[in-house]
Structure formats: structure tokens, C-alpha cells
Write an enzyme that holds these catalytic residues in place. Structure first.
Site, mmCIF file in Angstrom:
data_model
loop_
_atom_site.group_PDB
_atom_site.id
_atom_site.type_symbol
_atom_site.label_atom_id
_atom_site.label_comp_id
_atom_site.label_asym_id
_atom_site.label_seq_id
_atom_site.Cartn_x
_atom_site.Cartn_y
_atom_site.Cartn_z
ATOM 1 N N TYR A 140 -0.562 2.912 -4.118
ATOM 2 C CA TYR A 140 -0.790 3.542 -2.815
ATOM 3 C C TYR A 140 0.488 3.496 -1.988
ATOM 4 O O TYR A 140 1.135 2.457 -1.897
ATOM 5 C CB TYR A 140 -1.901 2.791 -2.068
ATOM 6 C CG TYR A 140 -2.253 3.390 -0.732
ATOM 7 C CD1 TYR A 140 -2.912 4.611 -0.643
ATOM 8 C CD2 TYR A 140 -1.935 2.726 0.459
ATOM 9 C CE1 TYR A 140 -3.248 5.150 0.595
ATOM 10 C CE2 TYR A 140 -2.274 3.264 1.693
ATOM 11 C CZ TYR A 140 -2.929 4.480 1.756
ATOM 12 O OH TYR A 140 -3.260 5.025 2.974
ATOM 13 N N ASP A 224 9.019 0.331 -2.142
ATOM 14 C CA ASP A 224 8.038 0.269 -1.056
ATOM 15 C C ASP A 224 7.625 -1.191 -0.875
ATOM 16 O O ASP A 224 6.874 -1.740 -1.691
ATOM 17 C CB ASP A 224 6.836 1.151 -1.408
ATOM 18 C CG ASP A 224 5.795 1.180 -0.298
ATOM 19 O OD1 ASP A 224 5.859 0.322 0.615
ATOM 20 O OD2 ASP A 224 4.908 2.050 -0.331
ATOM 21 N N LYS A 251 3.883 -2.864 8.495
ATOM 22 C CA LYS A 251 2.988 -4.028 8.622
ATOM 23 C C LYS A 251 3.610 -5.180 9.409
ATOM 24 O O LYS A 251 3.734 -5.087 10.608
ATOM 25 C CB LYS A 251 2.555 -4.504 7.222
ATOM 26 C CG LYS A 251 2.057 -3.367 6.327
ATOM 27 C CD LYS A 251 0.586 -3.359 6.146
ATOM 28 C CE LYS A 251 0.153 -2.348 5.097
ATOM 29 N NZ LYS A 251 -1.220 -1.928 5.199
#
Ligand SMILES: Cc1ncc(COP(=O)(O)O)c(C=O)c1O
Length: 386
Positions: A140, A224, A251
Site C-alpha cells: 500500500y 516508502d 505519519k
């Protein structure tokens, strides 16, 4: 569900599709509603208290309302939440990140990890003059058209065809993609421990292969680190000895506020230099807003090497305990994933017993957790799943 949660869920269905704003939070028939959080505890609309192992999908490294993070955010908001001018706070956060990665990097901030990934791909394409991005199946990377699941409705065919997927750790497939399309590959986009694909770290030999293939083909490596950045001062890439050309973060670097960040080699990041005639135009009304920047810097200041090691150690201990009790568990350090047969049923059972995990079984620890709370988390998961 009990009275007030049910009432809110019913009200929500009148204004939101199935009452939902974030598919990642949906659990049938409807999730309970958070009212407040303090440290590692969240209280819902019916006063039910749970130990938070979701931490807003891993982003709240210090749990809820951490004093220095809250103070930084409130202080910044008092001075003005956003300006039509840059602020010193974006320089400060970029300096912190370069220092932590220990490299000469340039940064750009955005409002979400999805944006950071989108711009990493655009940056790689602009830098190389090529189009194709190789990625891992099932990983994802957010909501951008080109990285959502292949069967996601509403995505135009050219967007689907702009990437090619390879199964995690399938070295032969990776090498074959480079053999056939090497001249048109702009980048390999990789999460070194993809959560959706099972939260299993990539095989080091596969990472070596992708670095070799990318270098030989003149393609970039985009790592990522949006979830994994919490695992080390220089992210998870440092433990592989991998030096990404571009790294996406989000985040925890926002201290609990909306954020995305893209860091990379100065030559590559120069694609975003607004003085260049061929620059990628990257705006964003709230990008690098001072509330997020200040909260992020405060969160990272309280999450140095010692705290990172301690939290990873606690995660490893919990993982060993679960595995020893027969619970299937993956992950590394402070990130764990469990695999219940019936995820929604298990989610509710854990919630009822006072433990909030992600609907997909992701468990993210925070520095706010006490030993007693961690012990409860372990006992409840074992009791529910083993
Ligand atoms: C690895 C990874 N990349 C990208 C994203 C997208 O980030 P955001 O939700 O901030 O858009 C996520 C979100 O969970 C993620 O886990």
C-alpha cells in the site's frame, strides 16, 4: 455497540456514505466513535476505555496529547496556523530529518503520505525522462491512482499501466522486468516491510537485487518509509545499508497532524526547484504549515536513538510472547501484525476487552504505553486469538 456510539453511527449514515470518511477505519456494522485520548488510552462515546495499538495507523509515536508535542502545536497555532509565506519551522523540520538520515538531503513537505508518494513518482519520472515505475504487488502506498489496487474502480487504464508489479522477494521476476523494460523504468518504489502485504521485511538479497538492477538501468530507488520510518533514525533502509534516491515519510514526522514528506538527493530534488524552467510545480495550500512542522519537530525530539531502541525492544518482546503462545505474528520492532481468521470479529472482541488494533491486524506501539498496558495487550491478544 452501545447507545451513544450507535446513535452517532446512525446519524453519520445520513451525511456520509455508510457513515464513513476513512475506509481504513470501517468495521462492520460501524466503528465506535473516539471522544478523547490521553497517553496510550482512548475513550469512546460510550465511555469505554481501550489501550491504543492503532495510534492513528502508526502515526502517534507518543500516543495522545503528549505534553511537549501539544505545547508545540498549540504555541504554533496561537501565532497563526498557516501563512501565504514560508515559515522557519519547515527549515527546522527538514534540518532534523537530514540530521537523522545523516545525509545531505533536500526535503519537500505535503499534507499526506499519498501526496509524497505521488510526487516521488513524478520527480523520478521528470529526473529520468522515463515513465514506468516498478512496485511490489499488494503493497500500500496511499490513494494516488497509480498505486491503488489493480481492481480499484474509477482508475483510468493509463494510470494502471504506468506501473508494473512484482511479487515481494521474487528476484527472478524483478530481473525479468528490468530485462524487458529497463530503458523505460524511472524508478522502483518499495516499502521494505509492506503492511498490507503481510508486514514481513523484504529479503536482503531481494533488496540487493533491486538496487543492482536500478543502478544498472539508470532508474531511481524510491523507499516508502511512511510506516517504517519509526523503526530507525534513518528509517528501515539504514538497516539494509540501502541509500534511497528518494524517500517518502509521513505519519510520525507530523506529531499527530496531517503530513507527508519527500526527501532525496539534491540533484533529484532539484526537479522541484521553482526557478527551473522545467520544474515540477508542487504547491499545497497547507503544505509545511507551522502547526504540523512544530508538532513534528517536537515529536521527533522526544524520539531519539534511545527511545527508538527501547520501543523496538518492547515490540520484539511482545512479538516473541505472541508467537510463543501460538499466535501468528509478523513485523519488526514496534510494528506488529496479527492474522485473525475473522478480522472483524477479532477486532470487536479485542475492542470489547480493551485493546484497539487496526482492522487489518496491524499493532503499533507508542512510547506512552506502560509495561502494565503492554502486558494487558499481550494477554488479551493471546486470549482472543491463540
Ligand atoms: C506505506 C504507506 N505509504 C503511503 C501511505 C499513505 O499515507 P497517507 O494515508 O498519509 O496518505 C500509507 C498510509 O498508511 C502507508 O502505510
Amino acid at each position: 455497540m452501545t447507545a451513544e456510539n450507535e446513535r452517532l453511527a446512525e446519524r453519520a449514515t445520513q451525511v456520509l456514505p455508510r457513515g464513513n470518511s476513512r475506509a481504513t477505519l470501517y468495521v462492520p456494522p460501524a466503528p465506535p466513535y473516539a471522544v478523547e485520548g490521553e497517553g496510550a488510552v482512548v475513550v469512546d462515546a460510550d465511555g469505554h476505555r481501550v489501550i491504543d495499538c492503532n495510534n492513528n495507523y502508526t502515526s502517534l509515536i507518543h500516543g495522545h496529547a503528549h505534553p511537549s508535542v501539544t505545547e508545540a502545536a498549540v504555541g504554533a497555532a496561537r501565532r497563526g496556523s498557516a501563512f501565504g509565506l514560508p515559515t522557519e519551522s519547515e527549515i527546522a523540520l527538514a534540518e532534523v530529518l537530514s540530521g537523522r538520515f545523516g545525509r545531505n538531503l533536500r526535503w519537500r513537505f505535503a499534507n499526506s503520505g499519498s501526496e509524497a508518494v505521488m510526487m516521488a513518482m513524478r520527480g523520478a519520472r521528470a529526473f529520468t525522462g522515463r515513465e514506468l515505475v516498478v512496485r511490489l504487488a499488494g503493497a500500500y502506498h496511499g490513494t494516488y491512482d497509480q498505486v491503488v489496487a489493480p481492481d480499484e474502480p474509477g482508475v483510468p487504464r493509463p494510470a494502471r499501466e504506468a506501473t508494473v508489479s512484482v511479487a515481494q522477494d521474487d528476484e527472478a521476476a524483478l530481473r525479468s522486468v528490468f530485462r524487458t523494460g529497463g530503458g523505460n523504468i524511472a524508478a522502483v518504489l518499495v516499502d521494505l516491510m509492506p503492511n498490507r502485504a503481510g508486514l514481513r521485511p523484504l529479503a536482503p538479497s531481494f533488496v540487493t537485487a533491486l538496487r543492482e538492477e536500478a543502478a544498472a538501468a539508470g532508474a531511481l530507488v524510491i523507499v516508502d518509509e511512511i510506516i517504517t520510518y519509526r523503526l530507525g533514525l534513518g528509517g528501515l533502509q539504514a538497516s539494509y545499508g540501502l541509500v534511497a534516491d528518494l524517500t517518502t515519510v509521513a505519519k510520525i514526522i507530523g506529531g499527530g497532524f496531517p503530513v507527508g514528506g519527500l526527501g532525496g538527493r539534491p540533484e533529484v530534488m532539484a526537479s522541484f526547484d521553482p526557478q527551473r524552467p522545467s520544474a515540477i510545480h508542487w504547491g499545497g495550500t497547507f503544505s509545511a504549515n507551522p502547526v504540523t512542522m512544530a508538532a513534528g519537530a517536537a515529536a521527533l525530539a522526544a524520539y531519539g536513538p534511545e527511545q527508538i531502541d527501547a520501543l523496538n525492544g518492547r515490540g520484539d518482546t511482545l512479538r516473541r510472547r505472541l508467537a510463543a503462545a501460538g499466535v501468528e505474528v509478523s513485523g519488526r520492532g514496534s510494528l506488529l501484525r496479527i492474522f485473525p481468521d475473522d478480522p472483524a470479529k477479532a477486532w470487536w472482541e479485542l475492542y470489547r476487552r480493551g485493546v484497539l488494533v487496526s482492522v487489518n491486524g496491524l499493532v503499533a506501539l507508542s512510547t506512552a504505553m506502560t509495561d502494565e498496558q503492554l502486558d494487558t495487550v499481550g494477554a488479551v491478544i493471546v486470549d482472543t486469538l491463540a
